[in-house]
Design an enzyme around this catalytic site. Structure first.
Site: not given
Ligand code: IPM
Ligand code: MG
Length: 367
Positions: A251, A247, A139, A223, A191
């Protein structure tokens, strides 16, 4: 005590879930006899529209003058072509305050097990905490956007995954310290079979692990981790990951909870100040309809109370109220997608109201 909280509602469903978190904080603080002041500020697309900057100086000053910041969500299709993106505001905020440690617990509520897309027996015993590095990695490494090239051809763009030993060490310490308060197991995700930065990650984590002989440390390729987290989630305790992998995996792991809408997060640095936000995004398709699940936001508010204000009993009180409200067949639409439930979904306001009604801790403590 008196606490000052910066509220950064942002975009999409951000303002709706921020209002829910604010209502719960107000009620809980009132019950405990603490005073609370909210200061609202702009971030993301809303700040671009108003001031042309996703993180205006005024927002930074408001945060600086607060004990903690609560953030709704940033982003949306209307800013896809904008020169500065709403997400940049959030990334700059994290960097500005040195919030390198992102804590993302995956709450599993037994009454929701039947509604999760994963079989209930796989969920038994799940208690997971992601520790995601937040101010470095892919990032924040050197990058070049299309059209920024020396001769402006715009044929190529790149991002760089870069980590220093010091950056990996400090986030690894956060993970190992957290594991000591839990089941004493850290799974570090990388990785290392392909990426040089991830080989440095692995050897640095090994060095830190030696200082925690009472904590079991294992390494897993990202993975494979994506698969094992959904197949045998109960085998994990603390999952330590870099910015991008954390990240993505958090999710993914939200399906264990039943919905991304339930997940909270805390972004912390070396100080008490932190930024707290639900893991879900701005969900532009749901915005303005009052149907978003406020639980991720409300649990983030509980983390704020715990980590930045040090009020553990107040945080527990909010978390208990959420757990009780979720022990019902009246739930928001995101949770009803996979189950046999036929009752009409709750709105954001109704779900918040249900949680407020379970916030009986003031009375309880007085007994
Ligand atoms: C998160 C979000 C953010 C990230 C985005 C909105 C920049 O996906 O906080 O998980 O990727 O960190
Ligand atoms: Mg996110």
């Amino acid at each position: 005590m008196k606490a000052t909280i910066a509220l950064l509602p942002g975009d999409g469903i951000g303002p709706e879930v921020t209002a829910a978190a604010q209502a719960v904080l107000e009620e809980a603080f009132g019950q405990f006899g603490h005073r609370l002041e909210f200061r609202q500020a702009l971030i993301g697309g809303a700040a671009i529209d108003a001031l042309g900057d996703p993180l205006p100086a005024d927002t930074l000053e408001t945060c600086q003058a607060s004990d903690a910041a609560f953030l709704g969500a940033v982003g949306g299709p209307q800013w896809a072509a904008s020169e500065t993106r709403p997400e940049e505001g959030l990334l700059r905020l994290r960097k500005h305050f040195g919030l390198f440690a992102n804590l993302r617990p995956i709450p599993v509520f037994p009454p929701l097990a039947a509604l999760a897309p994963v079989r209930a027996e796989i969920l038994s015993g799940v208690d997971l905490l992601f520790v995601r590095e937040l101010t470095s990695g892919l990032y924040f490494g050197p990058r070049q956007e299309q059209g920024e090239g020396a001769n402006g051809e715009g044929e190529r763009a790149f991002d760089t995954m870069e980590y220093s030993v010091q950056e990996v060490e400090r986030i690894a310490h956060v993970a190992f310290r957290a594991a000591r308060r839990r089941r004493r197991r850290v799974t570090s995700v990388d990785k290392a079979n392909v990426l040089a930065s991830m080989r440095l990650w692995r050897s640095t984590v090994d060095g830190v692990a030696k200082q925690y002989p009472d904590v079991h440390c294992e390494h897993m390729l990202v993975d494979a981790a994506a698969m094992h987290l959904l197949r045998t989630p109960a085998a994990f305790d603390v999952v330590l990951a870099g910015n991008l992998f954390g990240d993505i995996l958090s999710d993914g792991a939200s399906v264990l909870s039943g919905s991304l809408g339930l997940l909270p997060s805390a972004s912390l640095g070396g100080e008490r100040f932190g930024v707290y936000e639900p893991v879900h995004g701005s969900a532009p398709d749901l915005a303005g309809q009052g149907v978003a699940n406020p639980v991720g936001a409300i649990l983030s508010a509980a983390m704020l109370v715990r980590h930045s204000l040090g009020l553990e009993d107040l945080a527990l009180c909010i978390e208990t109220a959420v757990a009780r409200a979720l022990d019902s067949d009246r739930l928001t639409q995101d949770l009803l997608l996979h189950g046999p439930n036929s009752s009409p979904p709750l709105t954001t306001g109704e779900m918040t109201e249900a949680i407020l009604q379970h916030l009986g801790c003031g009375v309880f403590l007085a007994v």
